[in-house]
Design a protein around this motif. Structure first.
Motif, mmCIF file in Angstrom:
data_model
loop_
_atom_site.group_PDB
_atom_site.id
_atom_site.type_symbol
_atom_site.label_atom_id
_atom_site.label_comp_id
_atom_site.label_asym_id
_atom_site.label_seq_id
_atom_site.Cartn_x
_atom_site.Cartn_y
_atom_site.Cartn_z
ATOM 1 N N ARG A 40 0.706 -1.121 0.020
ATOM 2 C CA ARG A 40 -0.088 -0.048 0.010
ATOM 3 C C ARG A 40 0.783 1.113 -0.077
ATOM 4 O O ARG A 40 0.524 2.279 -0.754
ATOM 5 C CB ARG A 40 -0.867 -0.001 1.116
ATOM 6 C CG ARG A 40 -2.110 0.971 1.369
ATOM 7 C CD ARG A 40 -2.869 0.830 -0.008
ATOM 8 N NE ARG A 40 -3.425 2.100 -0.397
ATOM 9 C CZ ARG A 40 -4.715 2.471 -0.066
ATOM 10 N NH1 ARG A 40 -5.500 1.750 0.495
ATOM 11 N NH2 ARG A 40 -5.053 3.629 -0.229
ATOM 12 N N GLU A 41 2.037 1.136 0.850
ATOM 13 C CA GLU A 41 2.883 2.395 0.973
ATOM 14 C C GLU A 41 3.539 2.571 -0.504
ATOM 15 O O GLU A 41 4.213 3.824 -0.768
ATOM 16 C CB GLU A 41 3.830 2.398 1.944
ATOM 17 C CG GLU A 41 4.887 1.273 1.889
ATOM 18 C CD GLU A 41 4.326 -0.197 2.857
ATOM 19 O OE1 GLU A 41 3.024 -0.433 2.879
ATOM 20 O OE2 GLU A 41 5.117 -0.835 3.396
ATOM 21 N N ASP A 42 3.507 1.900 -1.449
ATOM 22 C CA ASP A 42 4.358 2.090 -2.602
ATOM 23 C C ASP A 42 3.371 2.811 -3.430
ATOM 24 O O ASP A 42 3.760 3.349 -4.631
ATOM 25 C CB ASP A 42 4.325 0.675 -3.407
ATOM 26 C CG ASP A 42 5.301 -0.282 -2.593
ATOM 27 O OD1 ASP A 42 6.343 0.033 -2.351
ATOM 28 O OD2 ASP A 42 5.216 -1.313 -2.769
ATOM 29 N N LEU A 43 1.933 2.872 -3.193
ATOM 30 C CA LEU A 43 1.191 3.447 -3.912
ATOM 31 C C LEU A 43 1.068 5.030 -3.669
ATOM 32 O O LEU A 43 1.300 5.510 -2.343
ATOM 33 C CB LEU A 43 -0.205 3.142 -3.904
ATOM 34 C CG LEU A 43 -0.116 1.666 -4.665
ATOM 35 C CD1 LEU A 43 -1.751 1.027 -4.393
ATOM 36 C CD2 LEU A 43 0.257 1.397 -5.808
ATOM 37 N N SER A 44 0.695 6.053 -4.611
ATOM 38 C CA SER A 44 0.265 7.501 -4.405
ATOM 39 C C SER A 44 -0.712 7.580 -3.348
ATOM 40 O O SER A 44 -1.648 6.600 -3.215
ATOM 41 C CB SER A 44 -0.242 8.099 -5.704
ATOM 42 O OG SER A 44 -0.859 9.241 -5.247
ATOM 43 N N ASP A 45 -0.549 8.534 -2.597
ATOM 44 C CA ASP A 45 -1.216 8.702 -1.318
ATOM 45 C C ASP A 45 -2.801 9.138 -1.852
ATOM 46 O O ASP A 45 -3.779 9.266 -1.075
ATOM 47 C CB ASP A 45 -0.852 9.905 -0.698
ATOM 48 C CG ASP A 45 0.340 9.705 -0.095
ATOM 49 O OD1 ASP A 45 0.739 8.493 0.248
ATOM 50 O OD2 ASP A 45 1.207 10.662 0.560
ATOM 51 N N HIS A 46 -2.950 9.533 -3.168
ATOM 52 C CA HIS A 46 -4.223 9.786 -3.631
ATOM 53 C C HIS A 46 -5.155 8.561 -3.872
ATOM 54 O O HIS A 46 -6.336 8.669 -3.982
ATOM 55 C CB HIS A 46 -4.174 10.319 -4.924
ATOM 56 C CG HIS A 46 -3.532 11.872 -5.101
ATOM 57 N ND1 HIS A 46 -3.991 12.857 -4.256
ATOM 58 C CD2 HIS A 46 -2.603 12.328 -5.805
ATOM 59 C CE1 HIS A 46 -3.549 13.921 -4.468
ATOM 60 N NE2 HIS A 46 -2.510 13.644 -5.285
ATOM 61 N N VAL A 47 -4.410 7.542 -3.595
ATOM 62 C CA VAL A 47 -5.221 6.324 -4.206
ATOM 63 C C VAL A 47 -6.346 5.864 -2.920
ATOM 64 O O VAL A 47 -5.851 5.797 -1.904
ATOM 65 C CB VAL A 47 -4.354 5.085 -4.160
ATOM 66 C CG1 VAL A 47 -5.135 3.667 -4.266
ATOM 67 C CG2 VAL A 47 -3.424 4.962 -5.356
ATOM 68 N N ILE A 48 -7.680 5.854 -3.195
ATOM 69 C CA ILE A 48 -8.695 5.694 -1.999
ATOM 70 C C ILE A 48 -8.509 4.467 -1.636
ATOM 71 O O ILE A 48 -8.556 4.233 -0.388
ATOM 72 C CB ILE A 48 -9.860 6.259 -2.731
ATOM 73 C CG1 ILE A 48 -9.921 7.597 -2.887
ATOM 74 C CG2 ILE A 48 -11.067 6.042 -1.715
ATOM 75 C CD1 ILE A 48 -11.069 8.029 -3.509
ATOM 76 N N ASP A 49 -8.720 3.465 -2.637
ATOM 77 C CA ASP A 49 -8.826 1.945 -1.996
ATOM 78 C C ASP A 49 -8.270 0.966 -3.179
ATOM 79 O O ASP A 49 -8.107 1.399 -4.347
ATOM 80 C CB ASP A 49 -10.147 1.596 -1.782
ATOM 81 C CG ASP A 49 -10.246 0.610 -0.893
ATOM 82 O OD1 ASP A 49 -9.211 0.014 -0.400
ATOM 83 O OD2 ASP A 49 -11.543 0.359 -0.472
#
Lengths: 167, 167, 167
Positions: free
Chosen positions: C137-146
């Motif tokens: 999850r931390e690899d993904l942009s903070d914008h990813v809601i789910d």
């Protein structure tokens, strides 16, 4: 989860036009996800996508190791074009990708089509591409309901809450 | 054939974003099939798809002989990447594919656009891509009604029974 | 401009499944154009498209210098496959394309996502692809809601005047 959905998606008419593993799986995963939600599914295979419903080819699809700049080496490093070009590399990477799919319970293409059809999905081949590739009806998977024109595809895509998805 | 269709597809807004023969023809075949069914057609060309409405390029589109693992040799054998890379091979395969199209009554791109427009289809170019490729209005086919933004495209795609198709 | 539109497009559910610069930008430009028109936007990143919302990769996307027969040299001549293959050429052409985008006020991918989210767009990652690429999850942009399933995506795509767009 008893969320009431306004104007739900009721039907998806999915066009599979490319023949690489990732493009075919994208279409099948969209189709299977729909079937599992109780959404009506029509799958229309055309151009190189016909490989996915051609008996001799459907389980031998390959991934594009060149022309996909997002392709990575197992450790995450960029995949050099010069390497992707070498005979054998495409086959190796393709085999690896199929294994990763299996590990996630994504079956081989023929079994995936079995699942989708068992769930009520319908499979069609594009007449123009079928003629262009000089295929015979017996070359195609037994799941193929008919070889149809684009006009007929639009008729099948009709309905409230229907979405055409070109993968 | 007097089958009454519930919620028929009434309009297709087709985006052509890629410039290989097979991608452009996919869009044009979807458009032409719609025109023949009496479905309203808006075609929006963007990115490399602009080649299909650029006068000097529209009849010189090529197929991708590398990066398409579904590409085959005439006898049906896999097409080696090393072969697809050689100068001249792409041109040869592209010519062969165009001939196969012609044999199936699929015309060259410019004539195909003539047919679609004669049937009522409308052709638009994407402003962003047009600017990016530094094109001039006179570079584009005379069939192009306007060079428009994505926002305007969404307005043109409005309507009951409309489907956006990104090829 | 006070044109009243019948059955306007009210929502777009855009799937970004490929990872090259041009494919990712196509999806983001469709999304941003929708946001600017007041259209609801759901972006769903899957397969190689996940690179666009993976922090370490989103600003390092590359263009495909092989496998795209529409690719051109700066002067407009065809781009030889043998050249596209050479190490360094892909990086050079990719940098050039990013500069052209910037000159047209198209920001880098991370800033483009900022803009879309600021305008109300929502960003989701595909669970299957997320698992396949062994992302955290931390690899993904903070914008990813789910991180969601395809079934959940179809629920998000519901609504009158909604269009699913697979780029």
């Amino acid at each position: 989860m008893v969320e009431k959905i306004d104007h739900p998606v009721k039907k998806v008419a999915i066009i599979v036009a490319k023949g690489s593993i990732e493009d075919v799986y994208a279409g099948l995963i969209m189709a299977n996800g729909a079937v599992m939600e109780g959404i009506e599914v029509k799958l229309f295979f055309t151009f190189f996508g016909l490989d996915a419903i051609t008996k001799k080819r459907q389980n031998k699809l390959k991934t594009a190791t060149v022309g996909n700049p997002a392709m990575r080496m197992p450790g995450g490093l960029p995949f050099p074009t010069l390497l992707g070009m070498l005979p054998g590399v495409e086959a190796g990477v393709s085999a690896m990708m199929k294994q990763q799919m299996l590990a996630l319970d994504v079956p081989p293409v023929d079994e995936f089509l079995d699942m989708i059809v068992a769930g009520g999905g319908e499979i069609y081949a594009c007449k123009l591409a079928f003629d262009m590739f000089k295929l015979k009806r017996e070359d195609l998977s037994d799941h193929v309901i008919d070889v149809i024109t684009v006009g007929r595809f639009y008729e099948l895509a009709a309905g409230e809450g229907s979405q055409i998805i070109f993968t």
